[in-house]
Every structure is written in C-alpha cells, then in structure tokens.
Design an enzyme around this catalytic site. Structure first.
Site, mmCIF file in Angstrom:
data_model
loop_
_atom_site.group_PDB
_atom_site.id
_atom_site.type_symbol
_atom_site.label_atom_id
_atom_site.label_comp_id
_atom_site.label_asym_id
_atom_site.label_seq_id
_atom_site.Cartn_x
_atom_site.Cartn_y
_atom_site.Cartn_z
ATOM 1 N N HIS A 136 -4.574 2.092 6.789
ATOM 2 C CA HIS A 136 -3.086 2.345 7.227
ATOM 3 C C HIS A 136 -1.932 2.909 8.494
ATOM 4 C CE1 HIS A 136 -4.275 2.658 2.682
ATOM 5 N NE2 HIS A 136 -3.709 1.617 2.507
ATOM 6 N N CYS A 186 -2.681 11.634 4.185
ATOM 7 C CA CYS A 186 -3.426 10.744 2.378
ATOM 8 C C CYS A 186 -3.135 11.279 1.274
ATOM 9 C CB CYS A 186 -4.077 10.099 3.120
ATOM 10 S SG CYS A 186 -5.120 9.214 4.104
ATOM 11 N N GLU A 194 0.955 -1.724 -0.199
ATOM 12 C CA GLU A 194 -0.040 0.093 -0.570
ATOM 13 C C GLU A 194 1.189 1.125 0.000
ATOM 14 O OE1 GLU A 194 -3.657 -0.180 0.391
ATOM 15 O OE2 GLU A 194 -3.312 -1.957 -0.012
#
Length: 452
Positions: free
Chosen positions: A256, A375, A177
């Site tokens: 995450h 993000c 990721e």
C-alpha cells in the site's frame, strides 16, 4: 463555519480476539515471514489501546472502531462446509486449514483499509462522504466490507451530515484498498484540500509498454477504483491527483502507498521510490494546492527500500499540533534500525519542515502481521457539529479506555496458535466478547450473529 471547527479524528481499529499469524497477505513481507508463529491477542489489543490513549492524552482526537465477527462461520458455510458450527470448524481445519485461517483473520484492525473518506469541506453537498473498500484482492479481507459498512453507517448515522456509498464492484478492475492509498493535502484541516490517490495498476491499460508492472508481488489498487471513489464523492479534477506507485516498491513489499509515504496538512513525507513519476506527481499537487506543498523526500541513499519496509518508517502517523508543528508517531522498529533512526534525527528533525517531534510506540503484535501506526487508523476530518452528531460511544476518553482495557483482559487469550483456530470455545468466546463490546460502544446490532 470557521475552519477552526474542523479537527482530524483518528479512528483506530480494536484488535480482535482471534488475532493470529496466518501469513495470508501476499506482498506483505512481515505477514509472510511471521506466518505460523504463536500470537498474543490480549497483548495486541492492549498495545493498540495504549497507543490510542497516549495520543488522546497528548491532545489528539481519538476514535475507536470495533473488530469484525471472527471466525466467520457463515463464510465457511458458503464454501460448502455444513453441520453444526463445531462440525464446520473441524471440517475446515482438516480439509482447508488456510481457509480457516482466513476466516479467523483479525485484519480489520487495520482501519486504514476500511474506507475512503472525504471531509465535508471538500464535498459539493457539504457532507462527509464514505466509501467502504471492497478489499477484493485477498479473501480474508474481502470478508470485511459488509460489516465495515454497517459499522460506519451506525456511527456516521446522520444523513444530513454523512453520505455513505456502496463498496465498488468486487472485481479485479475495481480493486480498492481504501485510505491506505489515499492522502489529503491542505493548509489547515478546515481548509479545502487536494486528494492524492495512488494506484498500482490500470485495469484497462495493463500490459502496455508505457505501464511498468511489478514482477514479484501483485499491485492491489487500480486507477479505475480510485477514479470511481473520487466520482462517488463528487470531487472535481482540480481537487484530485492520481499517481502510479513505483512497481519496484511494490516488489520490495510496499503493498500500500502508506508503507512508502505519509501526508498531513501541506507536508508530504515520502521515499524517493514512492511514485513512478515523482516530478509529475509533485507538480500536479503544487498546481492544485492553495497552500504551498512541503515535500520531504527521503533518498534511497539514506534509507533503502528494504529498510523502509522493514522498519515501516513511512507507515507512521503525522499529526498536527496547535503551534503549527507536527509529530511523527513511528513503530519501535524504526529505533532499532540504525539507518532509519539516523534519518529521523538528521534528515527529518533537523530539516526545514514542520516535523518537530518523533514519538516511538511499541506495536510488535501488529507489526509482525504487517501493520504499523498508520495501518491502525482511519483519518476523518470532522467539524464540531459533525463530531457532535456521531452516534454511539466511539470517541475515546479515560472512562472508555478503562472499560475497553478491562473488556480485553476479561475476554482475550494470551496465546493463540494456528491449531487453536478450530477450537469451538474460541468462537463462543469471541461472540460473547463482541456482544458486550457493541453495548459498550452503543453501536447497535452490527454483527451477523446479532442480526439473526
């Protein structure tokens, strides 16, 4: 080369013209809870650009990464939808609306997932190393790596300074990721660093009694993926630490690591429930770092897991200032949560750590889809020579910001509902916008429609 030549550049993702609330991300509480709402792509893109400009005006180096081509009609054709583009979109809307939503996702705006980057100061060959994330854990993000790789290669083009690696095999065993599960800790940016890789599961050891697993949501990052990226980048054992994410945090919506921890320089700001083995993780970092680690721990009594996820306190940007202090850029939701705001004032700003300022930014359009300030950016530490070697026009200045704002206002809709995604006019509008953007940024033909 002097360590003073090195600066961190935050490359933010531009929000794409098809920004919508499809609720696609399992385990992302905000995304799931806002699925089906009407989105405002224009507002979303302008919010992101406003954050970029504010940080640029404050003296931080700010870069821009373009959105992806959406809707991805090619992906629909690969899944058996045929005919004209209009026919393909209409059939997908009627037969598989969730797939249509997926191929329209603007999730590439969250460039923390675009890649993992190792600065040249840490690499044995003296080059910046880049590996695009395979994002195989969800279909809508799995569509991104090919274009992400082309964009990164177009910008970081000089092979003498930049090394590009292929994305890992897109299988569950190597689920990657990107930088959302990677933190570099160091003294100054131009000093050698230690790389903290956080994973949710072990692909080849899963099911063992010694490996607790989340029960509600999937663990996306694997240990094997993190190890492979570290190998690609040539990092030695002394330069890397692998830590398992706490499964209870994953079940609470921490999909995450950057939803539960953020690091910068020698500072690691983290929630008590961030790591399964908190003492072991801190000890491993201390053993490897040449500069003393400054852990800033937020206990669950101060901020619950639910409040951490709801406010995105830890999905913040922690930025270094010339005087040695740090600025924490948080989303507006932190100010709206009494416990979180009290923690920021009484625990962080009043504590013995370099965090001396909290800046609040409104990113509601992104936040409703589950992406905060952290993000939206890919952190890349570059020397002055490496910054000069960047291709394209991707480092933000006042002129570029003005052009991008005008570009958004020309091309973006101010309302987009799920049923609008089948509108063939939207697909045409997006292609016109992206073609113009690639010229503004001078990045060449990075999109499938430009490559024939």
């Amino acid at each position: 080369m002097s360590s003073d030549d090195y600066r961190e550049v935050n490359f933010d993702g531009l929000v794409g013209p098809t920004h919508n609330y499809a609720g696609l991300a399992l385990g992302n509480v905000a995304s799931m809870s806002h699925g089906g709402l009407v989105a405002n792509p224009r507002e979303a893109a302008l919010e992101g650009l406003a954050k970029m400009k504010a940080l640029m005006d404050a003296g931080y180096l700010q870069g821009v990464l373009p959105p992806q081509q959406r809707p991805d009609v090619g992906a629909l054709r690969a899944l058996g939808f045929s005919g004209s583009d209009e026919r393909v979109l209409a059939r997908a809307a009627g037969e598989a609306p969730q797939i249509l939503r997926a191929v329209c996702s603007a999730s590439s705006m969250w460039t923390a997932n675009a890649a993992t980057v190792t600065p040249s100061i840490d690499a044995a060959d003296g080059r910046v190393h880049v590996t695009p994330a395979n994002l195989q854990s969800s279909f809508h993000r799995f569509l991104e790596p090919a274009t992400s790789g082309r964009v990164l290669q177009a910008i970081f083009r000089d092979e003498a300074r930049f090394a590009h690696h292929p994305a890992l095999p897109a299988t569950p065993a190597f689920s990657d990721e990107g930088a959302a599960n990677h933190t570099r800790l160091c003294g100054e940016h131009g000093e050698p660093g230690v790389h903290l890789y956080v994973y949710g599961r072990e692909a080849f050891g899963w099911g063992s009694e010694t490996l607790p697993a989340p029960q509600r949501f999937p663990a996306r990052q694997t240990l094997e993926a993190s190890q492979a990226v570290a190998r690609q980048h040539g990092l030695s054992d002394h330069q890397r630490v692998f830590a398992q994410q706490h499964p209870d945090a994953i079940d609470a919506g921490v999909f995450h690591n950057d939803v539960i921890a953020v690091g910068n320089g020698p500072v690691l700001l983290y929630h008590e429930m961030a790591f399964l083995d908190e003492p072991g993780t801190l000890e491993a970092l201390r053993e490897r770092m040449s500069t003393p680690l400054i852990p800033v721990r937020v206990p669950v009594e101060a901020v619950s897991l639910a409040d951490a996820v709801g406010s995105y306190l830890f999905n913040s940007q922690l930025l270094s200032n010339p005087d040695g202090s740090m600025t924490l850029v948080v989303p507006g939701e932190c100010q709206e949560n009494e416990a979180v705001w009290r923690c920021l004032q009484d625990h962080l700003l009043a504590g013995h750590n370099p965090i001396g300022e909290v800046v609040v930014k409104d990113l509601k359009q992104s936040m409703r889809n589950g992406g905060g300030p952290a993000c939206l950016r890919l952190r890349v530490v570059l020397s002055a020579e490496e910054r000069s070697a960047l291709a394209g026009r991707v480092l933000l200045d006042a002129a570029l910001h003005g052009e991008l704002v005008a570009w958004v206002e020309r091309h973006y809709r101010d309302r987009l509902a799920p049923e609008d995604l089948a509108d063939p006019a939207l697909a045409r509008e997006a292609l016109v916008a992206l073609d113009e953007l690639s010229q503004i940024l001078r990045i060449g033909s990075v999109y499938p429609f430009q490559r024939g």
